[in-house]
Motif scaffolding. Structure first.
Motif, PDB file in Angstrom:
ATOM      1  N   ASP A  98      11.227  -0.507   8.287  1.00  0.00           N
ATOM      2  CA  ASP A  98      11.814  -1.445   9.267  1.00  0.00           C
ATOM      3  C   ASP A  98      10.846  -2.571   9.596  1.00  0.00           C
ATOM      4  O   ASP A  98      11.154  -3.455  10.362  1.00  0.00           O
ATOM      5  N   ASN A  99       9.666  -2.470   9.072  1.00  0.00           N
ATOM      6  CA  ASN A  99       8.630  -3.396   9.485  1.00  0.00           C
ATOM      7  C   ASN A  99       8.336  -4.380   8.355  1.00  0.00           C
ATOM      8  O   ASN A  99       7.576  -4.093   7.465  1.00  0.00           O
ATOM      9  N   SER A 100       8.981  -5.550   8.410  1.00  0.00           N
ATOM     10  CA  SER A 100       8.823  -6.516   7.315  1.00  0.00           C
ATOM     11  C   SER A 100       7.818  -7.584   7.663  1.00  0.00           C
ATOM     12  O   SER A 100       8.140  -8.763   7.620  1.00  0.00           O
ATOM     13  N   LYS A 101       6.640  -7.195   8.077  1.00  0.00           N
ATOM     14  CA  LYS A 101       5.616  -8.194   8.394  1.00  0.00           C
ATOM     15  C   LYS A 101       4.622  -8.232   7.239  1.00  0.00           C
ATOM     16  O   LYS A 101       4.044  -7.191   6.896  1.00  0.00           O
ATOM     17  N   TYR A 102       4.440  -9.402   6.680  1.00  0.00           N
ATOM     18  CA  TYR A 102       3.543  -9.555   5.531  1.00  0.00           C
ATOM     19  C   TYR A 102       2.586 -10.710   5.780  1.00  0.00           C
ATOM     20  O   TYR A 102       2.976 -11.721   6.374  1.00  0.00           O
ATOM     21  N   THR A 103       1.372 -10.585   5.288  1.00  0.00           N
ATOM     22  CA  THR A 103       0.508 -11.760   5.280  1.00  0.00           C
ATOM     23  C   THR A 103       0.764 -12.496   3.963  1.00  0.00           C
ATOM     24  O   THR A 103       1.055 -11.867   2.932  1.00  0.00           O
TER      25      THR A 103
END
Ligand SMILES: Cc1cc2nc3c(=O)[nH]c(=O)nc-3n(C[C@H](O)[C@H](O)[C@H](O)COP(=O)(O)OP(=O)(O)OC[C@H]3O[C@@H](n4cnc5c(N)ncnc54)[C@H](O)[C@@H]3O)c2cc1C
Length: 427
Positions: A98-103
Motif C-alpha cells: 500500500d506504500n507507493s513512496k519511491y525516491t
C-alpha cells in the motif's frame, strides 16, 4: 503558414508528460514542448514521489520506471543546538504493497516519462523555450517561440512555478515573496552498501527524513532521502527569511549539514550536485485561474503544491492534474468546444483526484508553518523534554509536569493557546 495540432502541452515535467501521455494513449494529437535539450535536465525536486497516482495510470509502472528506492521508513527530527529528537515510522511487509513512496532521480525520471508520452504517440519537441501564447477574440489559439507560431485547439500550461505561458495568458500574476519558498538540494554520493548499512536498510528499501529547526528560526524545513548510491539533502525556506537577511541561498543547507545527526549521515560522502528552485508555498490561496478559453494550467504552474513539512505533495499533484487536464480536453474534443465554460470541468476533475479538497483542508497550514516559534522555541522544548526524560538523574518529574514546565519556561501561555488553536485549525 503556421502549423496546427489539437493540443500543445508546454513543459515536460511530471505534469506535462502525464497530460501528453493520457491524450496520446487515447489517440489525440498532442505536441509536448520543453525548453531543455532533454526533459528533466534542470528540474529540481527533493525527489520523494508518492507514486499511487502513477500506479493507476501505468499498471506495471514499478517494473519499468527508473526509481531509486522504495521508501519504507519515514523519520522526522526536531533539531536544536546539537540535540535531536527523532520520530520514526517503519512500514512492515504488511503495508508494503500500500506504500507507493519511491525516491527518484528527476533527470532520469522526467526523461523516461516524456519518452513514455512519445512512445504513446505524442510529438516531443525538445530545446524550445515557449515565450507566450497567441490569442484571438475567442481566447488562446496557440504558442509562440522565437518568431514561430504553432496553433492548437487547447494549450496546457505545464511550465512550472514561473509559468510564462499562464502569465502571458493573463491567468497568473507575479507571485508575492510571502507566497514563495526557495528550495535547494545537494546530491552526495556514497557507496550503495554504506547507505544500506548506515540507514539500516535492506536491499532497495529507502528512508525519507524530514527536519524541523534547521532554518535559523525562519520558516522552512529540511529533508534527506536515500537513493541507490546517493543521498539527496536539501531545504525549503520561505522567501521572507531571505528578506530578513538571516538566510543566504548558497549557505542555506549549511546549518543542517553541520548538525551532528546529519554530519554523521554524510561522513565520507562526496558532493556531486547542487541546485536551487522556487516552490509555491501559498497552498489553496495561491492558485491562479486554472483555465480560460483555449487554455488549462496544471502542476506547479497552477500552484498545486502542498508542503506540510512532514509531507510534500508536488510531483503527485502535478501528475494527477495532468491526467485531469487530459480528461477535460478529451471531453472538449468530443463536444468540439474549447471555451472556458467547457474547460471549467477541469476543476471538477481536480476535485475528483482530491487535490482541491486537500489544498482547501490544509489552507491554514502555510500560515501556521511560518510561525517562527515552531522553528525555535517548540523544537527546543521537544529536545528539553527528551533530555530530561532520558537523563535519569535526580528527582524525576511526571511527564505532563515536565512538558508544561519546559513549554511555559519558553513560551508565554497566551501564545501557547494561540499556537495550539492554529495548529488544530491548520493540520
Ligand atoms: C527543493 C525542492 C524539493 C521538492 N521536493 C519534493 C518532493 O520530495 N516530492 C514531491 O512530490 N515534490 C517535491 N517538490 C515539488 C516538485 O518538484 C514539483 O511540485 C513538481 O516538479 C511539479 O511538476 P511540474 O511538471 O508542474 O513542473 P516542473 O517539474 O517544474 O516542470 C516544468 C517543465 O517545464 C519546462 N519549461 C519551463 N518553462 C518553459 C518554457 N517557457 N517553455 C518550454 N518549457 C518550459 C521545464 O524545463 C520543465 O521540464 C520539491 C520542489 C523543490 C524545489
Amino acid at each position: 503558414m503556421s502549423e496546427k495540432v489539437q493540443t500543445i502541452v508546454v513543459g515536460a515535467g511530471p505534469a506535462g508528460s502525464a497530460a501528453a501521455y493520457v491524450l496520446a494513449k487515447t489517440g489525440h494529437e498532442v505536441m509536448l514542448v520543453d525548453r531543455a535539450q532533454k526533459p528533466g535536465e534542470k528540474n529540481v525536486s527533493g525527489c520523494l514521489l508518492n507514486g499511487s497516482v502513477l500506479e493507476k495510470l501505468i499498471p506495471n509502472v514499478w517494473e519499468i520506471a527508473p526509481v531509486e528506492r522504495h521508501v519504507n521508513k519515514h523519520r522526522v527530527s526536531f533539531l536544536s543546538g546539537d540535540s535531536a529528537t527523532t520520530l520514526e515510522y517503519s512500514s512492515g511487509d504488511r503495508f508494503a504493497s500500500d506504500n507507493s513512496k519511491y525516491t527518484i532521480n528527476r533527470n532520469k525520471f522526467d526523461r523516461w516519462f516524456s519518452q513514455m508520452a512519445e512512445d504513446a504517440g505524442a510529438l516531443l519537441v525538445e530545446g524550445v523555450l515557449v515565450e507566450g501564447v497567441i490569442e484571438d477574440d475567442h481566447g488562446v489559439i496557440g504558442i509562440r517561440s522565437d518568431g514561430e507560431e504553432v496553433h492548437a485547439d487547447v494549450v496546457i500550461a505545464a511550465d512550472g512555478v514561473n509559468s510564462m505561458v499562464a502569465t502571458d495568458a493573463g491567468l497568473k500574476g507575479i507571485p508575492k515573496p510571502s507566497e514563495m519558498g526557495l528550495g535547494v538540494k545537494e546530491v552526495h554520493s556514497l557507496p550503495r552498501g554504506t547507505i544500506e548499512e548506515r540507514f539500516g536498510l535492506e536491499g532497495s528499501q529507502g528512508v525519507a527524513h524530514s527536519f524541523l529547526g534547521c532554518t535559523l528560526g525562519e520558516a522552512g524545513g529540511g529533508f534527506l532521502y536515500t537513493n541507490l548510491n546517493t543521498i539527496s539533502l536539501g531545504l525549503v525556506a520561505h522567501l521572507s527569511g531571505f528578506e530578513s537577511g538571516r538566510l543566504e541561498a548558497p549557505e542555506l543547507v549549511a546549518p543542517l549539514k553541520s548538525h551532528p545527526l546529519v554530519r554523521r549521515m554524510l561522513t565520507d560522502a562526496e558532493l556531486i550536485e547542487y541546485s536551487a528552485h522556487l516552490v509555491s508555498e501559498a497552498g489553496y490561496s495561491g492558485m491562479p485561474k486554472l483555465y480560460n478559453d483555449g487554455i488549462i494550467v496544471i502542476g506547479d504552474a497552477a500552484g498545486l503544491v502542498l508542503n506540510l513539512g512532514y509531507a510534500f505533495e508536488g510531483m503527485n499533484y502535478a501528475i494527477s492534474s495532468g491526467i485531469a487536464a487530459a480528461q477535460t480536453v478529451r471531453n472538449a474534443v468530443s463536444a468540439g468546444d474549447f471555451s472556458k465554460s467547457q474547460l471549467s470541468s477541469y476543476r471538477h476533475h481536480l476535485e475528483k483526484w482530491g487535490i482541491i479538497g486537500n489544498l482547501k483542508r490544509f489552507k491554514h497550514a502555510p500560515g501556521f508553518l511560518s510561525n517562527p516559534r515552531l522553528h525555535t522555541e517548540y523544537t527546543e522544548t521537544i529536545n528539553a523534554i527528551a533530555q530530561n526524560t532520558f537523563k535519569g538523574e535526580g528527582q524525576r518529574k511526571k511527564m505532563l509536569q515536565l512538558a508544561t514546565h519546559e513549554m511555559f519556561s519558553r513560551v508565554p501561555l497566551p501564545y501557547i493557546m494561540k499556537d495550539l488553536l492554529e495548529a488544530l485549525r491548520a493540520l
